[in-house]
Write a protein that holds these residues in place. Structure first.
Motif, short mmCIF file in Angstrom:
data_model
loop_
_atom_site.label_atom_id
_atom_site.label_comp_id
_atom_site.label_asym_id
_atom_site.label_seq_id
_atom_site.Cartn_x
_atom_site.Cartn_y
_atom_site.Cartn_z
N UNK A 59 49.85 -28.18 -0.92
CA UNK A 59 48.73 -28.91 -1.42
C UNK A 59 48.11 -29.57 -0.33
N UNK A 60 48.79 -30.59 0.46
CA UNK A 60 48.45 -31.46 1.37
C UNK A 60 47.95 -30.29 2.66
N UNK A 61 48.36 -29.32 2.92
CA UNK A 61 47.98 -28.49 3.78
C UNK A 61 46.39 -28.15 3.50
N UNK A 62 46.20 -27.81 2.30
CA UNK A 62 44.86 -27.20 1.82
C UNK A 62 44.04 -28.33 1.91
N UNK A 63 44.21 -29.65 1.50
CA UNK A 63 43.44 -30.67 1.79
C UNK A 63 42.92 -30.92 3.38
N UNK A 64 43.79 -30.89 4.15
CA UNK A 64 43.63 -31.27 5.68
C UNK A 64 42.81 -30.24 6.18
N UNK A 65 43.14 -28.79 5.71
CA UNK A 65 42.23 -27.60 6.18
C UNK A 65 40.65 -27.99 5.52
N UNK A 69 44.25 -37.02 -19.66
CA UNK A 69 43.03 -37.63 -19.32
C UNK A 69 43.61 -38.64 -18.30
N UNK A 70 44.81 -39.29 -18.36
CA UNK A 70 45.27 -40.18 -17.27
C UNK A 70 45.29 -39.04 -15.97
N UNK A 71 45.84 -38.17 -16.01
CA UNK A 71 46.22 -37.34 -14.85
C UNK A 71 45.00 -36.87 -14.02
N UNK A 72 43.79 -36.44 -15.07
CA UNK A 72 42.54 -36.03 -14.33
C UNK A 72 42.04 -37.24 -13.73
N UNK A 73 42.10 -38.43 -14.18
CA UNK A 73 41.37 -39.74 -13.41
C UNK A 73 42.14 -39.77 -12.02
N UNK A 74 43.63 -39.68 -11.96
CA UNK A 74 44.47 -39.66 -10.92
C UNK A 74 44.03 -38.61 -9.73
N UNK A 75 43.71 -37.25 -10.22
CA UNK A 75 43.53 -36.53 -9.57
C UNK A 75 42.28 -36.43 -8.64
N UNK A 76 41.29 -37.30 -9.19
CA UNK A 76 40.05 -37.39 -8.42
C UNK A 76 40.24 -38.14 -7.22
N UNK A 77 41.40 -39.02 -7.06
CA UNK A 77 41.45 -40.00 -5.94
C UNK A 77 42.47 -39.18 -4.98
N UNK A 78 43.33 -38.57 -5.54
CA UNK A 78 44.32 -37.69 -4.86
C UNK A 78 43.87 -36.51 -4.22
N UNK A 79 43.07 -36.09 -4.70
CA UNK A 79 42.26 -34.66 -3.81
C UNK A 79 41.49 -34.85 -3.09
N UNK A 80 40.93 -35.98 -2.76
CA UNK A 80 40.03 -36.20 -1.72
C UNK A 80 40.38 -36.00 -0.37
N UNK A 81 39.96 -34.85 0.35
CA UNK A 81 40.58 -34.51 1.70
C UNK A 81 40.24 -35.63 2.81
#
Length: 380
Positions: free
Chosen positions: A21-27, A351-363
């Motif tokens: 997952x983190x490799x995809x974000x970095x790319x 709903x809680x998961x979706x809110x956290x994903x907005x922050x964690x998936x910012x490349x």
């Protein structure tokens, strides 16, 4: 930025899933990444990363289970690679590839920053060489604040060189099921609509508190014949767990699916609630995140260190896995809770998961952290 990512892992499980997952974000943020992984025990990880478009170093073994001469050859190849100065930064995921990177850098005579992704608590244990390894490391990406505190106070790491990055889950693949999807999933695993299905996803191995979890399920299931436990995963403890289930329950109240790849989302779609007894090599509690993305209410053992770092409202409840009264009480609660209430708890978790994903998936967040290390790259 050119990154060499090392992971002594052959299979997309445990630490490999968040690593990918983190490799995809970095790319996505603009990094050029080459990967070295365990090719001594070929499995599905190499093929998946190649499908993602990541170049793989084919002449690295990078395995913990191999002959000593393979380690020597890996060390020589990594040393030659670093001497060419074609990478700006090296990231590692397990202690084996971490050690190989540190030794190769020393032999190469280059000062290339090394970052470590910390996936498991045991990498913080003060065993032989562990403190030295962390001292040679410029920074780390962590899953929990508890791990950050341990590195600061136990290994004197600079707090500014530590990034806590929560887990990421594919919310397209793992999503709340439609009634049709739930029906197909139940049919796939041989479950009926009236079954109350509890799910657990993990490798079946000692140290995961699976016997305790199964004993608690047996306590509740003897009086609730519609209660079903779906155990997803394979491992060396599977035969023992199957024997315990057969000796104590009617057939099919405990279903062993084995390892699931593409079919894994169906297991979440078939369930009414998710249970987490322990974490292994993935401190992000990926299975909890997948369950929440699938709108399942989650009950977790309260000793799991990552729980305080999970988003608020992602858990429906906690239990003490080593306390028979607590774990048995949780199972009885799951038997008696109306389905409509479980569904409401699942929606809150989702709903809680979706809110956290907005922050964690910012490349840009993790990419900027990596960029902060680049000035430390120069020949000695």
């Amino acid at each position: 930025m050119k990154i060499l990512s090392l992971m002594a892992i052959p299979t997309l499980t445990g630490a490999a899933a968040p690593a990918r997952d983190r490799l995809l974000l970095l790319r996505e943020a603009g990094a050029e990444i080459t990967v070295g992984l365990d090719r001594v025990r070929p499995d599905n990880l190499e093929g998946l990363l190649e499908q993602d478009g990541f170049p793989i170093i084919k002449d690295l073994g990078l395995s913990t289970i191999t002959a000593p001469w393979v380690h020597v050859m890996d060390l020589l190849r990594l040393t030659r690679l670093m001497k060419k100065q074609t990478v700006d930064l090296i990231e590692c995921h397990l202690s084996h590839d971490h050690l190989m990177a540190v030794l190769a850098r020393r032999f190469s005579g280059c000062r290339i920053p090394i970052l470590r992704h910390l996936h498991a608590q045991r990498s913080l244990e003060k065993r032989l060489g562990q403190a030295w390894l962390w001292q040679q490391t410029q920074g780390a990406i962590l899953s929990t604040e508890a791990h950050r505190d341990a590195l600061i106070h136990g290994f004197s790491m600079n707090p500014n060189r530590l990034l806590v990055q929560g887990g990421i889950v594919d919310t397209t693949r793992f999503h709340p099921p439609s009634p049709d999807e739930q029906g197909k999933a139940r049919h796939h695993f041989g479950l009926e609509d009236h079954h109350r299905v509890l799910l657990h996803v993990a490798r079946l191995k000692p140290g995961r508190n699976l016997v305790e979890l199964l004993r608690a399920f047996i306590h509740a299931a003897r009086e609730n014949k519609n209660l079903t436990l779906l155990l997803v995963g394979d491992g060396e403890q599977k035969a023992e767990l199957e024997r315990i289930a057969q000796d104590n329950l009617d057939s099919n109240q405990v279903r062993f699916t084995g390892y699931l790849g593409e079919e894994l989302p169906m297991a979440y779609h078939a369930a009414d609630a998710y249970l987490q007894a322990e974490v292994g090599n993935d401190a992000t509690c990926r299975a909890i995140l997948e369950a929440s993305a699938s709108a399942l209410p989650v009950w977790a053992a309260d000793h799991i260190t990552v729980l305080p770092d999970l988003p608020e409202n992602i858990l429906a409840g906690r239990f003490a896995i080593h306390d028979p009264m607590s774990r048995n009480g949780t199972m009885m609660e799951l038997c008696q809770t109306p389905s409509i209430h479980l569904q409401r708890l699942g929606r809150l978790s989702h709903q809680a998961l979706l809110q956290s994903q907005r922050r964690n998936t910012q490349p840009g967040r993790i990419f900027s952290f990596y960029q902060s290390f680049l000035p430390s790259f120069w020949p000695v």
